[in-house]
Design an enzyme around this catalytic site. Sequence first.
Site, PDB file in Angstrom:
ATOM      1  N   ILE A  91       0.822  -1.206   0.000  1.00  0.00           N
ATOM      2  CA  ILE A  91       0.000   0.000   0.000  1.00  0.00           C
ATOM      3  C   ILE A  91       0.863   1.266   0.000  1.00  0.00           C
ATOM      4  O   ILE A  91       0.422   2.324  -0.458  1.00  0.00           O
ATOM      5  CB  ILE A  91      -0.983   0.017   1.193  1.00  0.00           C
ATOM      6  N   GLU A  92       2.089   1.176   0.510  1.00  0.00           N
ATOM      7  CA  GLU A  92       2.954   2.352   0.521  1.00  0.00           C
ATOM      8  C   GLU A  92       3.378   2.766  -0.884  1.00  0.00           C
ATOM      9  O   GLU A  92       3.376   3.945  -1.223  1.00  0.00           O
ATOM     10  CB  GLU A  92       4.195   2.094   1.380  1.00  0.00           C
ATOM     11  N   SER A  93       3.782   1.824  -1.699  1.00  0.00           N
ATOM     12  CA  SER A  93       4.398   2.165  -2.986  1.00  0.00           C
ATOM     13  C   SER A  93       3.803   1.451  -4.180  1.00  0.00           C
ATOM     14  O   SER A  93       4.190   1.763  -5.313  1.00  0.00           O
ATOM     15  CB  SER A  93       5.898   1.843  -2.932  1.00  0.00           C
TER      16      SER A  93
ATOM     17  N   TYR B  27      -5.518   4.354   6.882  1.00  0.00           N
ATOM     18  CA  TYR B  27      -4.322   3.592   6.542  1.00  0.00           C
ATOM     19  C   TYR B  27      -4.380   2.170   7.091  1.00  0.00           C
ATOM     20  O   TYR B  27      -4.150   1.196   6.364  1.00  0.00           O
ATOM     21  CB  TYR B  27      -3.095   4.329   7.097  1.00  0.00           C
TER      22      TYR B  27
END
Length: 664
Positions: free
Chosen positions: A234-236, A335
């Site tokens: 999910i970050e990148s 998040y």
Amino acid sequence: MSMSQRFFVLLAVISLHGACTPLLTRPAQNEVAVPAQTADSLYVDPLVDLEFHTTLAVARWHLLRGLDERALENWNRARVELDQSFRLMARLEDSRYMEFVSTSVDLPAEAMPEAQMNRLGASVERTYISLLPHLERLSPDSPLSLLLQDLSAERIEDLPHDAQPMVRIHQLAPQCDIPVDANPRVAASIHFFHTRGRETFPVWSRRAGRYHRIIDPILKKEGIPRDLFYLAMIESGFRPRAFSRAGASGLWQFVPHTGRLEGLRIDHFVDERRDPVKSTRAAARHLKSLYVEFGDWRLAAAAYNSGRGRVERAIEAAGTRDYWKLQLPRETQNYVPLLMAVTVISKDPERFGFEPIVPDDPVRWEQVTLKRFVSLRTTERLLGLPQERLKTLNPELKAMITPPGRHYELNVPPGFGSQLLARLADLPAPEHEGIYEHIVQRGENLWEISRTFGVDVGMIGDASGISNRGLIHPGQTLYIPISGSFVPPGEAPIHMVQRGESLSLIARRYRISVDKLRAWNRLNGDLIHPRQKLRVGTASKPFELATRNRAPSTSSSQEAVVHVVRSGESLWSLSRNFDVSLTDLRDWNRLHSDVIRVGQKLVVTKPHQARGKLYTVVGGDTLFGIARNFGVNARDIARENNMSLSTTLLSGMRLRIPESRQLD
């Protein structure tokens, strides 16, 4: 394309911004404002490649087109334009031009590349957010901040525990080794991947195949949940060069401060946040420390997103450590549910309605230990690899060279390691592009050397492994990254053409005429191309590179000055110290070569030169700056050279500096 041609291309692009932007794009009150590009923010220095400025202008043009499409309520077309702007900014974030412009040109703070990128990125992001209520889907490469913002629009009323989403979460949660809670906020995230994020999850899952075999063993070795693999997802979206306006980078999206705290090297040559192995080890250490502090993986993930302090304050304010009861920023509130949703869907995508997903092949490489720097372009040529292949395997490298002055582990395709080492061993020294090895001469300091070569002090320090940049000593070898194929005096007078260079620019740099360049290289016109090798001198008259000269350390007497050669000095260093040409030094001393010896007496200043000095202009010089350096009045320099105070100084221009006198 010549420098002048590229300049006019950029002007054309900029003029389009003003001439073709319809009135529809003018924001009303409380609307999204587009940052105006001032003359400063599009500053072009002759020594700086124009690609940064051109790409930034095109990215801004896509923003303007997106605003037009939004005004016409063409929501998906607007999204496509903004996606393209994000892609261009991601390319700039990874570009050597950002580093070169930032460190080599004196610009106002608001005109620095990072400031320009931040302003444009903020405008694109705000415009994108204004589209979210109207979009049916998002791009798989949309920044995480947009996904988390969009999740706020997902509203699912409280569901009974036997509702289908809840049942699926309950069924698959036991397979996860991070907590996955069956509640409406997690269900809303799952719903997002069924609707506007439907293209996102399959793309992320395919890319996950590239890095799973790299990340999973590291998480296991560190003793933390292996499903934290999905935090990188999910970050990148598993893009090592994902763009973040906050300055985060890499698979795990570390900001520079946190990356350095976790031991990642970030300098002019390397950004280890982009290395999948090193950044995963750092992320595992960071997550483990967060878990030790908070004792809950929900809170650890929240702190990873918003910082320890913010989570600590939220716990203190709420009087509880229950993540679901904390008042956290909206992005952080979304998040953790997003992480849980991605984790549970990944256990059985087909159960959640996705087609079978075939993961990409794992990224594979072998490492070779280099004892000196190499150019990636040269290495690709030696191995017959496609262009940019090594850059893809070594995402931590910020330029097309490895860090000089130290051993470096380079990733190459499997089976190419021994072949590379053998071919590099046979490669002549002049074929090693990108770095000039400079021997420090007596009296030199790092600042003077950096100005001579037109390279930032920090880059030389990083390249040469100098921790205390105020301490260098005669005889020490410095590694100097240079723009283009720099060839020092006394060596083969050959220049390799770089992108953006023109025949006239090269002629000015080496103090020769364009006619001589054409004659020596049998050119019929001015057309040259990148990587073309040009003769820029002859064996009998080597060229003299246009560098910053230092004031002569002589008096203004009418006698010729004789200098006794000291250890570490060369004819070239003396020519710079006394502001004379190599040709004059040879002629005055009847030298047939550049070899000199310690104790030898050399005439370094003729009587007629003691009354004034000659100075060669370099990029960034101003008439007032030169006058200040020599302790003279700018008007006197202008008068001596038959010019006005407003005359534009060009690199390579020779100025006569009059005798020093009391400034007005």
